[in-house]
Write a protein that holds these residues in place. Sequence first.
Motif, mmCIF file in Angstrom:
data_model
loop_
_atom_site.group_PDB
_atom_site.id
_atom_site.type_symbol
_atom_site.label_atom_id
_atom_site.label_comp_id
_atom_site.label_asym_id
_atom_site.label_seq_id
_atom_site.Cartn_x
_atom_site.Cartn_y
_atom_site.Cartn_z
ATOM 1 N N CYS A 1 -1.730 0.662 -14.151
ATOM 2 C CA CYS A 1 -2.348 1.533 -13.149
ATOM 3 C C CYS A 1 -3.756 1.905 -13.577
ATOM 4 O O CYS A 1 -4.062 1.982 -14.768
ATOM 5 C CB CYS A 1 -1.511 2.798 -12.960
ATOM 6 N N THR A 2 -4.634 2.130 -12.589
ATOM 7 C CA THR A 2 -6.007 2.545 -12.879
ATOM 8 C C THR A 2 -6.093 4.040 -13.179
ATOM 9 O O THR A 2 -7.086 4.493 -13.743
ATOM 10 C CB THR A 2 -6.925 2.233 -11.683
ATOM 11 N N GLU B 1 -1.431 -6.640 -6.804
ATOM 12 C CA GLU B 1 -1.985 -5.299 -6.837
ATOM 13 C C GLU B 1 -1.605 -4.527 -5.583
ATOM 14 O O GLU B 1 -1.590 -5.070 -4.478
ATOM 15 C CB GLU B 1 -3.510 -5.365 -6.996
ATOM 16 N N SER C 1 -11.258 -3.446 -11.422
ATOM 17 C CA SER C 1 -10.866 -2.154 -11.983
ATOM 18 C C SER C 1 -10.213 -2.328 -13.346
ATOM 19 O O SER C 1 -9.630 -3.362 -13.652
ATOM 20 C CB SER C 1 -9.896 -1.442 -11.040
ATOM 21 N N PHE D 1 -12.476 -2.213 -6.077
ATOM 22 C CA PHE D 1 -11.472 -2.154 -7.129
ATOM 23 C C PHE D 1 -11.144 -3.527 -7.685
ATOM 24 O O PHE D 1 -10.228 -3.659 -8.497
ATOM 25 C CB PHE D 1 -10.191 -1.512 -6.603
ATOM 26 N N TYR E 1 -8.891 6.112 -4.012
ATOM 27 C CA TYR E 1 -8.017 4.936 -4.094
ATOM 28 C C TYR E 1 -7.731 4.595 -5.551
ATOM 29 O O TYR E 1 -8.641 4.427 -6.360
ATOM 30 C CB TYR E 1 -8.656 3.733 -3.395
ATOM 31 N N ASP E 2 -6.445 4.520 -5.850
ATOM 32 C CA ASP E 2 -5.990 4.034 -7.149
ATOM 33 C C ASP E 2 -5.295 2.696 -6.934
ATOM 34 O O ASP E 2 -5.005 2.320 -5.796
ATOM 35 C CB ASP E 2 -5.020 5.030 -7.790
ATOM 36 N N LYS E 3 -5.016 2.013 -8.035
ATOM 37 C CA LYS E 3 -4.337 0.723 -7.919
ATOM 38 C C LYS E 3 -3.239 0.585 -8.957
ATOM 39 O O LYS E 3 -3.395 0.991 -10.106
ATOM 40 C CB LYS E 3 -5.334 -0.433 -8.083
ATOM 41 N N THR F 1 -2.379 -0.838 -3.554
ATOM 42 C CA THR F 1 -3.292 0.288 -3.425
ATOM 43 C C THR F 1 -2.507 1.582 -3.196
ATOM 44 O O THR F 1 -1.517 1.587 -2.470
ATOM 45 C CB THR F 1 -4.264 0.074 -2.252
ATOM 46 N N ARG G 1 -0.905 -2.474 -10.645
ATOM 47 C CA ARG G 1 -0.811 -3.929 -10.810
ATOM 48 C C ARG G 1 0.550 -4.261 -11.397
ATOM 49 O O ARG G 1 0.932 -3.733 -12.442
ATOM 50 C CB ARG G 1 -1.919 -4.461 -11.720
ATOM 51 N N GLU H 1 0.855 -1.192 0.000
ATOM 52 C CA GLU H 1 0.000 0.000 0.000
ATOM 53 C C GLU H 1 0.890 1.241 0.000
ATOM 54 O O GLU H 1 1.851 1.333 0.758
ATOM 55 C CB GLU H 1 -0.918 0.018 1.227
ATOM 56 N N LYS I 1 -11.724 -0.447 -1.200
ATOM 57 C CA LYS I 1 -10.690 -1.281 -1.801
ATOM 58 C C LYS I 1 -11.302 -2.488 -2.511
ATOM 59 O O LYS I 1 -10.850 -2.896 -3.583
ATOM 60 C CB LYS I 1 -9.703 -1.745 -0.731
#
Length: 218
Positions: free
Chosen positions: A54-55, A112, A144, A141, A92-94, A114, A96, A23, A138
């Motif tokens: 990335c989201t 992934e 996502s 997502f 919140y973005d993610k 966060t 990967r 995170e 979370k």
Amino acid sequence: MQQQHRQPELVEGSLPVFVFPTELVFYADDQTSHKQVLTLYNPYEFALKFKVLCTAPNKYTVVDATGAVKPQCCVDIVIRHRDVRACHYGVYDKFRLQVSEQSQRKALGRKEVTATLRASASLEPPSPRAQDEERRIKEQFADSEFFEQTAFQTESRPVAGGPSLLTVLLGLVCMAALMLPTLGEQESTVPVYLHLSVNKKLVAAYVLGLLTMVILRT
């Protein structure tokens, strides 16, 4: 005719991916937190290539969004938040991280991470109700949409300033430990309480190896 030993076929998505931390928290009022590092570990006997997705790629700059990790080595991926605005607080973005064998295109594993931007590090820790809300966000997502690394802005790596004082001191301690007599040695002028067991020397050698790797990378 000699039979060649072949590595077992790995199923797509089945390979565990080791990343730290899991995170990322950026703080608007702390500029030093706007640049953080993800470390990808490769404990396997074969090399891995990786890709970062990335989201929300427009918010972040990623150094080396694609690359390779040698067997039993690790690589640092620098991530910088470049859109620090109040409208992004609590969102919140993610990221990967997908890994695969260098000779293959299919993703053998993924992990992934966060990422979120908060106003200040000095604020009180969130209440249990707020933590439940974070967990719920979370979970949303899970499906996502991730974007390819081509959407990232690239950044040149700065010239490193060399190893830190703590790293050097820890390395000297490990070297001193390896030079001490091993437990059970009879002919030694060093006091018995300074004799180290084989296990302790192995730990010192392992830590020294890691520190050497860090110093060489810097």
